[in-house]
Design a protein around this motif. Structure first.
Motif, PDB file in Angstrom:
ATOM      1  N   UNK A  99      11.996 -19.114   4.063  1.00  0.00           N
ATOM      2  CA  UNK A  99      11.966 -19.707   5.402  1.00  0.00           C
ATOM      3  C   UNK A  99      12.845 -18.856   6.311  1.00  0.00           C
ATOM      4  N   UNK A 100      12.236 -18.036   7.178  1.00  0.00           N
ATOM      5  CA  UNK A 100      13.044 -17.213   8.083  1.00  0.00           C
ATOM      6  C   UNK A 100      13.868 -18.105   9.023  1.00  0.00           C
ATOM      7  N   UNK A 102      14.670 -17.839  12.017  1.00  0.00           N
ATOM      8  CA  UNK A 102      14.157 -18.012  13.365  1.00  0.00           C
ATOM      9  C   UNK A 102      13.081 -19.081  13.455  1.00  0.00           C
ATOM     10  N   UNK A 103      12.493 -19.439  12.305  1.00  0.00           N
ATOM     11  CA  UNK A 103      11.463 -20.462  12.315  1.00  0.00           C
ATOM     12  C   UNK A 103      12.031 -21.857  12.102  1.00  0.00           C
ATOM     13  N   UNK A 127      10.532 -26.806  10.137  1.00  0.00           N
ATOM     14  CA  UNK A 127       9.877 -25.699  10.820  1.00  0.00           C
ATOM     15  C   UNK A 127       8.683 -26.262  11.578  1.00  0.00           C
ATOM     16  N   UNK A 128       7.980 -25.407  12.283  1.00  0.00           N
ATOM     17  CA  UNK A 128       6.808 -25.878  13.023  1.00  0.00           C
ATOM     18  C   UNK A 128       5.587 -26.034  12.141  1.00  0.00           C
ATOM     19  N   UNK A 502       5.817 -16.288  17.708  1.00  0.00           N
ATOM     20  CA  UNK A 502       5.830 -17.753  17.806  1.00  0.00           C
ATOM     21  C   UNK A 502       7.058 -18.264  18.552  1.00  0.00           C
ATOM     22  N   UNK A 503       8.220 -17.656  18.240  1.00  0.00           N
ATOM     23  CA  UNK A 503       9.461 -18.142  18.833  1.00  0.00           C
ATOM     24  C   UNK A 503       9.431 -17.984  20.351  1.00  0.00           C
TER      25      UNK A 503
END
Lengths: 509, 155
Positions: A99-100, A102-103, A127-128, A502-503
């Motif tokens: 899981x990065x 930034x996510x 996360x999203x 995405x971010x």
């Protein structure tokens, strides 16, 4: 607990184990699920006849459960890396999740009673991700939970949007983006014609029919009551019958409209949509007032809805499809329940979504595509006819009428065909579909999460394919494109989508 | 963006893995058919013959067909997966839309050193896209590449 592990096949091999006390919590919360295996084991081993064995069997089941939990614990590691959190788990099925940072939208720590007594907590990384199933660590010590939360916050490149909360004070004296007066509510009420009250009454009558003095559905009883009151139904003449029917029909219509208006007032009274610093703020409701704020950046697509009747006077509803903060949030936000197109366009513009240009040509899917169902229906009818002729010895003139039934649906097929259209322009994708529940969806291309071209065996015969776009909170489906076109459109949109991360698309605005 | 459309096949060992899985699925089917057969409800062979055909088809024909049609490519900014024997599909996931990544190994796959790479997106359609039959090392390498991409996209 921070024991390093021997390097396996993984480049970042050292990891941390979960808190061992979590085993106890897991075992105790899992006890209800063990009751059935215990009962099964008691019966299975035949220890019902030898009661002294029962505790032994129960203990054995418990020990097996503990053993597997311990094995799972032994095989679960997490690793807090430079760019991501890794979770490895599984005894036979090994799985490693990355899981990065930034996510990760949020880190939550949950402590139920038992975990709280033991000083441990369950950490969830939100996360999203489309369908729930986010990563969680159950359980870690509270210090560790706090450390994880801090790490994620520190490592995230950009701080996410501030939490949207209801009840924020709007900027003073800004006119609402959209509001509905009483007149508009009444009109909406008329379109919300509903006979649901009869379903409810019918349901109640069925539930509580033991309280009624007679069988509700039996007409003879009603006639009996009428006769008891001096009405002789054999002497009611035709005009009275017709008059009665008309009155009944009028009453039904009045009740239907009244229901629609009451329901509309309860739900939409005082509807007001504001554009605040935090996003769109919607307030509505008569008895229960709701107040919802939706960040603008979370809007993924717009959906304009209408029907064949309300369209005559140009009435539409506007909904925003949004990225849900949590799975329980609604993904479709009503932002204008009844509005003209010239009112809808400015609301969409606030979310950065535009209507297609007036010259735009929508593509239609081949009529044949919509007629597929009819083909199957006709085949079924043909079989039915053949069976009747063969087994019931009916002449074709008497059985052949079945073949005509599918024709009745032809107008519907034509309407579906006429109301379908898709379009792709420089920055958005558009899809209009359905005849009764007309939906017109507009999504900015950068909000597309994935694209898939698919083809079933039947579609392949005709060289037609379906193009699916994954949108957070919804999906758009282009029907029956020639395969090459579908691939070309897909690639063109992906070229626009891929360079934007995405971010970026969900933080701006 | 202008990636070469070089589609790569899966690891050939995945055919064997699919065969083993299909065979394991076929066992209860054949077992059920044999039971129905011995009960002699109808003329003999009405259950076992179709079941046997289905099993042979699923174990010998389907895996090689599916394998032959299963391709993927990890481009500079997107993952593309083409697959489908009876139902064709061609999916593209931009790396910039990936939420998290799984590398998964079942017991059969592990025996052949294979793994499944699963990427999760925020979309309702294709919320997770899986690519099985990769060498475990390749799957890990792809995961690292995707992770690097996401990290670089933030900068």
């Amino acid at each position: 607990m921070n024991e390093p592990l021997p390097a396996e096949d993984n480049p970042v091999a050292e990891g941390q184990r979960l808190h061992p006390l979590g085993l106890i919590v897991g075992l105790i919360t899992g006890l209800p699920q063990l009751i059935f295996p215990m009962v099964a084991a008691v019966f299975g081993t035949g220890s019902r006849d030898r009661p002294e064995l029962i505790p032994v069997v129960i203990l054995a089941v418990l020990l097996i459960s503990v053993f597997f939990r311990w094995l799972a614990w032994l095989r679960t590691h997490y690793h807090v890396g430079d760019d991501d959190i890794r979770i490895e788990r599984g005894i036979l099925n090994r799985s490693a999740r990355s899981i990065p940072y930034d996510r990760i939208q949020d880190v939550s720590v949950e402590q139920k009673l038992l975990a709280r007594l033991l000083g441990i907590g369950e950490v969830k990384f939100e996360t999203g991700g489309g369908e729930g199933e986010d990563a969680k660590l159950s359980y870690v010590s509270l210090d560790e939970a706090e450390r994880l939360r801090e790490t994620v916050r520190a490592r995230k490149a950009v701080v996410g949007t501030p939490e949207a909360s209801a009840g924020a004070v709007p900027e003073p004296d800004l006119p609402p983006v959209f509001a509905m007066d009483t007149k508009r509510l009444v009109i909406l009420g008329f379109y919300s014609f509903s006979l649901v009250i009869f379903a409810i009454l019918g349901g109640l009558a069925q539930q509580f029919d033991f309280l009624l003095p007679f069988d509700w559905w039996d007409f003879k009883n009603w006639i009996g009551i009428a006769e008891d009151n001096g009405v002789d139904i054999t002497h009611i003449d035709r005009s009275v019958q017709i008059g009665g029917a008309i009155i009944a029909l009028l009453a039904l219509t009045a009740i239907g409209f009244a229901t629609g208006i009451v329901r509309t007032f309860l739900k939409e009274y005082g509807f007001r949509l504001d554009r605040t610093a935090k996003g769109f703020r919607r307030r509505r409701g008569l008895t229960t007032l709701t107040d919802v704020v939706m960040p603008v950046a979370r809007v993924q697509a717009a959906q304009i809805e209408t029907g064949p009747i309300r369209k005559i006077n140009g009435w539409h509803a506007l909904k925003f499809v949004s990225l849900a903060q949590e799975s329980k949030d609604e993904s479709h936000h009503m932002v204008a329940p009844l509005a003209q197109m010239d009112e809808i366009a400015p609301i969409m513009a606030e979310a950065g979504i535009a209507l297609p240009s007036t010259e735009a040509q929508f593509r239609r899917a081949p009529l044949l595509w919509w007629g597929q169902g009819l083909v199957y229906l006709w085949i079924a009818m043909a079989i039915g006819t053949a069976a009747t002729i063969i087994f019931a010895d009916a002449p074709f003139s008497k059985a052949g009428w079945m073949l005509i039934i599918p024709l009745a649906f032809v107008p519907l097929v034509w309407l579906e065909w006429r109301n379908y259209g898709d379009l792709v322009d420089e920055s958005q994708i558009y899809l209009r579909e359905n005849w009764w529940n007309q939906q017109f969806s507009i999504a900015p291309q950068v909000k597309v999460q994935s694209a898939e071209v698919s083809q079933g065996p039947l579609a392949r015969l005709f060289g037609l394919a379906t193009l699916h776009f994954g949108i957070a909170g919804g999906s758009l489906r282009f029907a029956a494109l020639p395969l090459e076109d579908a691939l070309a459109v897909r690639d063109r949109i992906m070229d626009a989508v891929a360079p934007v991360d995405f971010s970026e698309i969900n933080r701006r605005g | 963006m202008d990636e070469p459309d070089q589609l790569k096949p899966l690891d050939p060992a995945y055919v064997t893995v699919m065969r083993i899985s299909a065979a394991l699925m076929a066992v209860p089917l054949l077992f059920g058919a044999i039971i129905l057969e011995t009960a002699q409800f109808t003329a003999s062979g009405l259950f076992i013959i179709p079941a046997a055909f289905l099993a042979v088809w699923a174990v010998f024909r389907v895996p090689s067909r599916r394998f032959a049609r299963w391709h993927y490519t990890l481009g500079t900014d997107r993952l593309r997966i083409v697959r489908g024997y009876l139902f064709f599909s061609d999916t593209v996931v931009p790396l910039g839309r990936i939420q998290h990544i799984d590398v998964h190994q079942g017991p059969i796959m592990r025996r052949y050193d294979l793994a499944t790479l699963t990427v999760h997106t925020a979309g309702n359609h294709n919320s997770s896209v899986s690519l099985p039959g990769l060498r475990h090392a390749d799957a890990v390498e792809m995961r690292e590449a995707i992770r690097e991409y996401i990290k670089a996209a933030q900068a």
